[in-house]
Design an enzyme around this catalytic site. Sequence first.
Site, mmCIF file in Angstrom:
data_model
loop_
_atom_site.group_PDB
_atom_site.id
_atom_site.type_symbol
_atom_site.label_atom_id
_atom_site.label_comp_id
_atom_site.label_asym_id
_atom_site.label_seq_id
_atom_site.Cartn_x
_atom_site.Cartn_y
_atom_site.Cartn_z
ATOM 1 N N VAL A 261 -31.156 -5.785 -59.909
ATOM 2 C CA VAL A 261 -31.855 -5.660 -59.025
ATOM 3 C C VAL A 261 -32.410 -6.857 -57.888
ATOM 4 O O VAL A 261 -32.887 -6.856 -57.182
ATOM 5 C CB VAL A 261 -33.582 -5.096 -59.351
ATOM 6 C CG1 VAL A 261 -33.174 -3.576 -59.765
ATOM 7 C CG2 VAL A 261 -34.191 -6.204 -60.445
ATOM 8 N N TYR B 121 -44.732 -15.426 -65.167
ATOM 9 C CA TYR B 121 -45.198 -13.922 -65.436
ATOM 10 C C TYR B 121 -46.412 -13.456 -64.692
ATOM 11 O O TYR B 121 -46.438 -12.737 -63.998
ATOM 12 C CB TYR B 121 -45.018 -13.489 -66.873
ATOM 13 C CG TYR B 121 -44.888 -11.967 -67.198
ATOM 14 C CD1 TYR B 121 -43.997 -11.025 -67.006
ATOM 15 C CD2 TYR B 121 -46.349 -11.242 -67.438
ATOM 16 C CE1 TYR B 121 -44.177 -9.748 -67.313
ATOM 17 C CE2 TYR B 121 -46.617 -10.113 -67.474
ATOM 18 C CZ TYR B 121 -45.360 -9.172 -67.505
ATOM 19 O OH TYR B 121 -45.388 -7.808 -67.749
ATOM 20 N N LYS C 12 -46.802 -11.024 -61.253
ATOM 21 C CA LYS C 12 -47.737 -9.805 -61.526
ATOM 22 C C LYS C 12 -48.921 -9.908 -60.500
ATOM 23 O O LYS C 12 -49.255 -9.031 -59.987
ATOM 24 C CB LYS C 12 -48.125 -9.580 -62.923
ATOM 25 C CG LYS C 12 -46.965 -9.447 -63.648
ATOM 26 C CD LYS C 12 -46.177 -8.162 -63.340
ATOM 27 C CE LYS C 12 -45.021 -7.866 -64.233
ATOM 28 N NZ LYS C 12 -44.343 -6.586 -63.546
#
Length: 263
Positions: free
Chosen positions: A74, A168, A172
Amino acid sequence: MIDATQQAGQATQAAQKIALVTGAGSGIGRACARKLLANGYAVVLVGRRAEPLEALAAEAHAAGQTALAAPCDVTDVAAVEALFEAVHARFGRLDLLFNNAGRNAKAVDIDELSVEDWRAVVDTNLTGVFLCTRAAFALMKRQSPRGGRIINNGSISAHAPRPFSIAYTATKHAITGLTKSVSLDGRRYDIACGQIDIGNAATEMAGRMAHGVPQANGEIAVEPLMDVELVADAVLHMAQLPLAANVQFMTIMATKMPFVGRG
């Protein structure tokens, strides 16, 4: 003029809706793909590794379900564009995109996190979501009937960080902004966009929780887990809403995990 491929796609659409799930080869993605398949969706299974996707597709075919294994990175612009072109050619439309693919980096202080590891997390967790959303948005706004739904896998970390998780956590938090922007910009095209924030689903990635993980106060503590099937049920609920309704944000978590009050 509508060619035979488009006619076949429209015939398929008359019988079932079309979904695409990234990170479908394991964990939350696999559970959600199975749930969608069991509830009548044709599902495009996307991930970097072909073997688990093909195994899941074979399982679906044996059950009389429609699944397409579609290995894809992706983070690769050309690969994502080719993926969505293939979806359009095969099915004629897309009703649901579940942006689930994600990764983490080493649990270290920021000064010990390499730029390469930072970029790898950002490329997958944020840019990959952007690329898939961009392609899905283009398809959904032009297809007939128009519109569709995009669900982003956020995280409890979209609200509060864990120790040593700067890459991370940053991605997010960014997904929340992306979700809001797509929700706003998609209104005129009947494209709904929502986010599910998940805490401690029992998957391979979360297995370490059962052995103890760092807490905000410096302790190492075991954390409770919940059945990943509950996440799949939640995603299915979001997916099955009419486009006139949207779950903008949902948090589903193990009840006793240290989230409320964390930090």
